[in-house]
Design a protein around this motif. Structure first.
Motif, PDB file in Angstrom:
ATOM      1  N   ARG A  54       0.842  -1.190   0.000  1.00  0.00           N
ATOM      2  CA  ARG A  54       0.000   0.000   0.000  1.00  0.00           C
ATOM      3  C   ARG A  54       0.879   1.242   0.000  1.00  0.00           C
ATOM      4  NH1 ARG A  54      -4.640  -2.328  -1.619  1.00  0.00           N
ATOM      5  NH2 ARG A  54      -5.144  -4.129  -0.297  1.00  0.00           N
ATOM      6  N   SER A  55       0.423   2.268  -0.672  1.00  0.00           N
ATOM      7  CA  SER A  55       1.227   3.479  -0.784  1.00  0.00           C
ATOM      8  C   SER A  55       1.540   4.043   0.598  1.00  0.00           C
ATOM      9  CB  SER A  55       0.481   4.520  -1.618  1.00  0.00           C
ATOM     10  OG  SER A  55       1.257   5.696  -1.726  1.00  0.00           O
ATOM     11  N   ARG A  56       2.806   4.389   0.801  1.00  0.00           N
ATOM     12  CA  ARG A  56       3.208   4.990   2.066  1.00  0.00           C
ATOM     13  C   ARG A  56       3.777   6.394   1.857  1.00  0.00           C
ATOM     14  NH1 ARG A  56       8.419   1.140   3.667  1.00  0.00           N
ATOM     15  NH2 ARG A  56       9.740   1.646   1.856  1.00  0.00           N
ATOM     16  N   GLY A  57       3.544   6.935   0.637  1.00  0.00           N
ATOM     17  CA  GLY A  57       3.908   8.316   0.381  1.00  0.00           C
ATOM     18  C   GLY A  57       5.386   8.578   0.258  1.00  0.00           C
ATOM     19  N   THR A  58       6.158   7.555  -0.040  1.00  0.00           N
ATOM     20  CA  THR A  58       7.604   7.726  -0.171  1.00  0.00           C
ATOM     21  C   THR A  58       7.931   8.721  -1.283  1.00  0.00           C
ATOM     22  OG1 THR A  58       7.983   5.470   0.576  1.00  0.00           O
ATOM     23  CG2 THR A  58       9.780   6.528  -0.618  1.00  0.00           C
ATOM     24  N   ARG A  59       8.829   9.635  -0.998  1.00  0.00           N
ATOM     25  CA  ARG A  59       9.309  10.536  -2.031  1.00  0.00           C
ATOM     26  C   ARG A  59      10.476   9.884  -2.765  1.00  0.00           C
ATOM     27  NH1 ARG A  59      10.691  16.233   0.260  1.00  0.00           N
ATOM     28  NH2 ARG A  59      11.982  14.962   1.643  1.00  0.00           N
ATOM     29  N   ALA A  60      10.631  10.245  -4.023  1.00  0.00           N
ATOM     30  CA  ALA A  60      11.702   9.655  -4.820  1.00  0.00           C
ATOM     31  C   ALA A  60      12.103  10.603  -5.925  1.00  0.00           C
ATOM     32  CB  ALA A  60      11.248   8.319  -5.417  1.00  0.00           C
ATOM     33  N   ALA A  61      13.281  10.393  -6.466  1.00  0.00           N
ATOM     34  CA  ALA A  61      13.753  11.210  -7.577  1.00  0.00           C
ATOM     35  C   ALA A  61      12.890  11.005  -8.809  1.00  0.00           C
ATOM     36  CB  ALA A  61      15.206  10.864  -7.896  1.00  0.00           C
ATOM     37  N   GLN A  62      12.305   9.826  -8.927  1.00  0.00           N
ATOM     38  CA  GLN A  62      11.489   9.521 -10.101  1.00  0.00           C
ATOM     39  C   GLN A  62      10.206   8.834  -9.660  1.00  0.00           C
ATOM     40  OE1 GLN A  62      13.628   7.734 -13.406  1.00  0.00           O
ATOM     41  NE2 GLN A  62      11.846   6.562 -14.017  1.00  0.00           N
ATOM     42  N   ILE A  63       9.082   9.391 -10.061  1.00  0.00           N
ATOM     43  CA  ILE A  63       7.776   8.815  -9.771  1.00  0.00           C
ATOM     44  C   ILE A  63       7.150   8.356 -11.079  1.00  0.00           C
ATOM     45  CG2 ILE A  63       5.460   9.196  -8.836  1.00  0.00           C
ATOM     46  CD1 ILE A  63       7.558   9.394  -6.692  1.00  0.00           C
ATOM     47  N   VAL A  64       6.706   7.135 -11.118  1.00  0.00           N
ATOM     48  CA  VAL A  64       5.956   6.616 -12.260  1.00  0.00           C
ATOM     49  C   VAL A  64       4.491   6.539 -11.852  1.00  0.00           C
ATOM     50  CG1 VAL A  64       5.602   4.664 -13.806  1.00  0.00           C
ATOM     51  CG2 VAL A  64       7.917   5.258 -13.080  1.00  0.00           C
ATOM     52  N   ASP A  65       3.665   7.302 -12.516  1.00  0.00           N
ATOM     53  CA  ASP A  65       2.232   7.291 -12.232  1.00  0.00           C
ATOM     54  C   ASP A  65       1.619   6.071 -12.916  1.00  0.00           C
ATOM     55  OD1 ASP A  65      -0.453   7.680 -11.901  1.00  0.00           O
ATOM     56  OD2 ASP A  65      -0.506   9.701 -12.748  1.00  0.00           O
ATOM     57  N   ALA A  66       1.295   5.052 -12.131  1.00  0.00           N
ATOM     58  CA  ALA A  66       0.781   3.789 -12.668  1.00  0.00           C
ATOM     59  C   ALA A  66      -0.702   3.596 -12.396  1.00  0.00           C
ATOM     60  CB  ALA A  66       1.574   2.619 -12.080  1.00  0.00           C
ATOM     61  N   ARG A  67      -1.414   4.668 -12.056  1.00  0.00           N
ATOM     62  CA  ARG A  67      -2.842   4.547 -11.807  1.00  0.00           C
ATOM     63  C   ARG A  67      -3.558   4.043 -13.065  1.00  0.00           C
ATOM     64  NH1 ARG A  67      -3.901  10.509  -9.670  1.00  0.00           N
ATOM     65  NH2 ARG A  67      -2.387  10.818 -11.369  1.00  0.00           N
ATOM     66  N   GLY A  68      -4.393   3.007 -12.884  1.00  0.00           N
ATOM     67  CA  GLY A  68      -5.103   2.409 -14.005  1.00  0.00           C
ATOM     68  C   GLY A  68      -4.277   1.428 -14.808  1.00  0.00           C
ATOM     69  N   GLN A  69      -3.025   1.219 -14.403  1.00  0.00           N
ATOM     70  CA  GLN A  69      -2.114   0.334 -15.124  1.00  0.00           C
ATOM     71  C   GLN A  69      -1.894  -0.966 -14.335  1.00  0.00           C
ATOM     72  OE1 GLN A  69      -0.721   1.767 -18.253  1.00  0.00           O
ATOM     73  NE2 GLN A  69      -2.466   3.021 -17.660  1.00  0.00           N
ATOM     74  N   ILE A  70      -1.419  -1.986 -15.034  1.00  0.00           N
ATOM     75  CA  ILE A  70      -0.992  -3.231 -14.397  1.00  0.00           C
ATOM     76  C   ILE A  70       0.509  -3.146 -14.146  1.00  0.00           C
ATOM     77  CG2 ILE A  70      -0.807  -5.740 -14.599  1.00  0.00           C
ATOM     78  CD1 ILE A  70      -3.691  -4.740 -14.451  1.00  0.00           C
ATOM     79  N   VAL A  71       0.905  -3.462 -12.943  1.00  0.00           N
ATOM     80  CA  VAL A  71       2.326  -3.516 -12.582  1.00  0.00           C
ATOM     81  C   VAL A  71       2.667  -4.968 -12.265  1.00  0.00           C
ATOM     82  CG1 VAL A  71       4.127  -2.650 -11.047  1.00  0.00           C
ATOM     83  CG2 VAL A  71       2.180  -1.181 -11.650  1.00  0.00           C
ATOM     84  N   ALA A  72       3.676  -5.492 -12.944  1.00  0.00           N
ATOM     85  CA  ALA A  72       4.026  -6.912 -12.796  1.00  0.00           C
ATOM     86  C   ALA A  72       5.533  -7.069 -12.907  1.00  0.00           C
ATOM     87  CB  ALA A  72       3.327  -7.739 -13.876  1.00  0.00           C
ATOM     88  N   PRO A  73       6.051  -8.237 -12.517  1.00  0.00           N
ATOM     89  CA  PRO A  73       7.463  -8.495 -12.813  1.00  0.00           C
ATOM     90  C   PRO A  73       7.690  -8.442 -14.321  1.00  0.00           C
ATOM     91  CG  PRO A  73       6.544 -10.157 -11.332  1.00  0.00           C
ATOM     92  CD  PRO A  73       5.389  -9.370 -11.864  1.00  0.00           C
ATOM     93  N   GLY A  74       8.860  -8.012 -14.735  1.00  0.00           N
ATOM     94  CA  GLY A  74       9.193  -8.088 -16.147  1.00  0.00           C
ATOM     95  C   GLY A  74       8.994  -9.507 -16.644  1.00  0.00           C
ATOM     96  N   TYR A 464      15.483  -8.528  -7.824  1.00  0.00           N
ATOM     97  CA  TYR A 464      15.971  -7.577  -8.821  1.00  0.00           C
ATOM     98  C   TYR A 464      14.813  -6.762  -9.389  1.00  0.00           C
ATOM     99  CZ  TYR A 464      20.533  -9.776  -8.661  1.00  0.00           C
ATOM    100  OH  TYR A 464      21.757 -10.240  -8.242  1.00  0.00           O
ATOM    101  N   ALA A 465      15.118  -5.537  -9.737  1.00  0.00           N
ATOM    102  CA  ALA A 465      14.083  -4.591 -10.154  1.00  0.00           C
ATOM    103  C   ALA A 465      13.803  -4.708 -11.653  1.00  0.00           C
ATOM    104  CB  ALA A 465      14.498  -3.171  -9.797  1.00  0.00           C
ATOM    105  N   ASP A 466      13.242  -5.845 -12.036  1.00  0.00           N
ATOM    106  CA  ASP A 466      12.698  -6.062 -13.375  1.00  0.00           C
ATOM    107  C   ASP A 466      11.188  -5.881 -13.249  1.00  0.00           C
ATOM    108  OD1 ASP A 466      15.264  -6.762 -14.125  1.00  0.00           O
ATOM    109  OD2 ASP A 466      14.890  -8.916 -14.102  1.00  0.00           O
ATOM    110  N   VAL A 467      10.654  -4.786 -13.773  1.00  0.00           N
ATOM    111  CA  VAL A 467       9.257  -4.420 -13.541  1.00  0.00           C
ATOM    112  C   VAL A 467       8.650  -3.882 -14.832  1.00  0.00           C
ATOM    113  CG1 VAL A 467       7.657  -3.112 -12.091  1.00  0.00           C
ATOM    114  CG2 VAL A 467       9.930  -3.713 -11.195  1.00  0.00           C
ATOM    115  N   VAL A 468       7.463  -4.365 -15.170  1.00  0.00           N
ATOM    116  CA  VAL A 468       6.734  -3.859 -16.326  1.00  0.00           C
ATOM    117  C   VAL A 468       5.458  -3.155 -15.865  1.00  0.00           C
ATOM    118  CG1 VAL A 468       5.484  -6.050 -16.712  1.00  0.00           C
ATOM    119  CG2 VAL A 468       5.762  -4.414 -18.591  1.00  0.00           C
TER     120      VAL A 468
END
Length: 527
Positions: A54-74, A464-468
């Motif tokens: 669940r989102s915890r509001g972490t700040r980061a140098a890069q934010i990917v807005d994935a609302r409405g998208q599927i996030v899965a392992p590469g 490893y950070a393989d993410v689609v």
């Protein structure tokens, strides 16, 4: 840093909070386990995943807005032929766009028996050149046998068998995942079962698996079911897992036999043997004119000897009789679509070329085979899409829990560019053969488990950070049999080892892929 679109992929230069360089925010997360998805964030630090939940509001140098998208392992492609890309002199080609655009972060190479025994040297060359996807190599029985015995139809001497075994041992110690075979293809088809077992055992004792394009997927020689039993027996005798490449029932004589095929594998699994398979979601296989039609014995000695046999009238008559039967087995002259690029017959069926030339389809095939490549040692322009499967068999195989996704992606067939989105669009959305969760599981975690790819295939901290990130409404194939080289669409972002490799369907120029070598087995010499 790559500049990203303002909505789907927005870079917020606000100072990275400790533990996160990148946050993929608000997507529907499928973690690769097949479990229930959640809506939340995936956080990346360097080349690793550090948080999923669940989102915890972490700040980061890069934010990917994935609302409405599927996030899965590469996605992981269990069987590929990408050499024209990853070994290209062109750095852009080496980014491997056909696979990146599908959301694939890792591909298995060296399959069908073609993997080089020189695994360490090859890994170093690929790493130095730079590649877009990860690759996991197998050592190939065909490459090993060819180095020792050439193209000849004979058994190895004891000394030659020892050489074959030594080459496999060397490759396994360098990090190969196992031994791949293509026993349907000459000269591998000339090997008897006991030779294959002896060579496979060298991979087995070093923790490898047996990955096979089995001897017969139809009824060319020993038949589909007996061939399946042979592969299982090789694994049993060698003491290693068995994995069937692109499992299918090929040709008019075996169509409808998927239940019997599955039963043979299920029996072995119930007996305690580790047996799995991969499959591509197409009704046409990719092959060549010679492999599809020419009898194996006619390939003894390689291409020059085949042409010499064509030049002998008595031998040619025998070859043509068997080629005619093989053409019938494949489904006839219109079932073979000629796909090699830039040839007079590209995009036409064998039947159409026969009509154009005013000759018999078998004679048309021989005319094509007489055109040699630049070396004069192989036929040129012989690739075909062979329409030889039926929906009922493909569906039944796909539903098995021990089957994962592969493309068998090779030049000229749309599966190279479109397999994963086709499976999603046709078999998940349209025909509902699988659920979305099953599709993702078969394309990620299940594959990583079968090949024992440590750290891959799951969205979990420490992996490893393989993410689609893909659009569930827009993820779709664009390639087809007439236009096989059109990239797929709908992948919004693909991270490979924590680096953005693809955004909105275009490569970023980064080459973050790695050669994934297995740890050195204990049975190897200390270095």
């Amino acid at each position: 840093m790559t500049r990203l679109p303002p909505i789907a992929l927005c870079a917020l230069l606000i100072g990275a909070a400790p533990g996160a360089d990148i946050v993929i925010r608000g997507g529907t997360i499928h973690d690769g386990s097949g479990g229930k998805p959640i809506t939340g964030d995936v956080e990346l630090q360097g080349d690793r995943i550090v948080y999923v939940g669940r989102s915890r509001g972490t700040r980061a140098a890069q934010i990917v807005d994935a609302r409405g998208q599927i996030v899965a392992p590469g996605f992981i492609d269990a069987h590929t032929h990408p050499d024209s890309y990853i070994r290209s002199p062109d750095a852009t080609a080496r980014l491997n766009l056909p696979w990146l655009a599908q959301g694939v972060s890792t591909i298995v190479i060296g399959v069908d028996g073609y993997g080089t025994p020189d695994v360490a040297e090859d890994a170093a060359a690929l790493t130095k050149a730079g590649i877009g996807t990860n690759v996991a190599p197998f050592v190939g029985f065909g490459a090993v046998r060819g180095r020792v015995l050439g193209q000849d139809d004979r058994a190895p001497s004891p000394a030659e068998l020892a050489q074959e075994k030594a080459l496999v041992a060397k490759a396994m110690c360098a990090g190969a995942y196992g031994l791949s075979t293509g026993l349907f293809y000459a000269p591998q088809s000339f090997a008897k079962t006991d030779e294959v077992v002896a060579v496979a055992r060298e991979a087995a004792i070093r923790g490898g698996m047996y990955d096979t394009h089995q001897r017969d997927e139809s009824n060319y020689t020993i038949g589909l079911l007996n061939s399946t039993r042979e592969a299982i027996e090789i694994g049993r005798q060698a003491g290693m897992p068995v994995h069937f490449a692109h499992l299918k029932a090929l040709g008019v004589d075996v169509q409808g036999k998927a239940p019997e095929l599955i039963a043979v594998i299920e029996a072995a699994r119930k007996a305690g043997q580790n047996v799995t398979a991969d499959q591509y979601p197409w009704l046409a296989s990719g092959s060549s004119v010679d492999a599809s039609l020419v009898p194996r014995w006619a390939n003894d000695g390689g291409y020059p000897k085949l042409i010499a046999r064509f030049d002998d009238p008595a031998t040619l008559a025998k070859i043509k009789t068997e080629m005619a039967e093989n053409l019938r087995r494949r489904g006839g002259k219109e079932s073979l679509l000629l796909t090699s690029a830039d040839m007079p017959w590209t995009g036409r069926t064998l039947g159409q070329m026969a009509a154009l030339w005013g000759i018999d389809p078998v004679d048309a095939a021989i005319r094509i085979l007489r055109v040699a490549d630049a070396t004069g040692k192989e036929p040129a322009g012989v690739s075909v899409a062979s329409f030889n499967m039926i929906d009922a068999d493909v569906d039944r195989i796909m539903r098995q829990p021990w089957v994962v996704t592969s493309s068998d992606g090779s030049n000229g067939h749309p599966r190279q560019y479109a397999t994963f989105p086709r499976k999603y669009q046709v078999y998940v959305r349209e025909r509902k053969v699988l659920t979305l969760g099953q599709f993702i599981r078969q394309s990620t975690g299940a594959t990583a488990d079968m090949y024992r790819m440590d750290g891959r295939g799951y969205l979990k901290p420490g992996r490893y950070a393989d993410v689609v990130v893909f659009d569930p409404a827009g993820y779709a194939p664009r390639a087809d049999y007439v236009n096989p080289r059109v990239p797929s669409v709908g992948v919004k972002a693909l991270f490979v080892n924590g680096r953005l490799a693809l955004k909105d369907g275009a490569t970023t120029g980064a080459a973050p892929g790695r050669v994934l070598l297995r740890p050195t087995p204990a049975q190897c010499p200390a270095t």
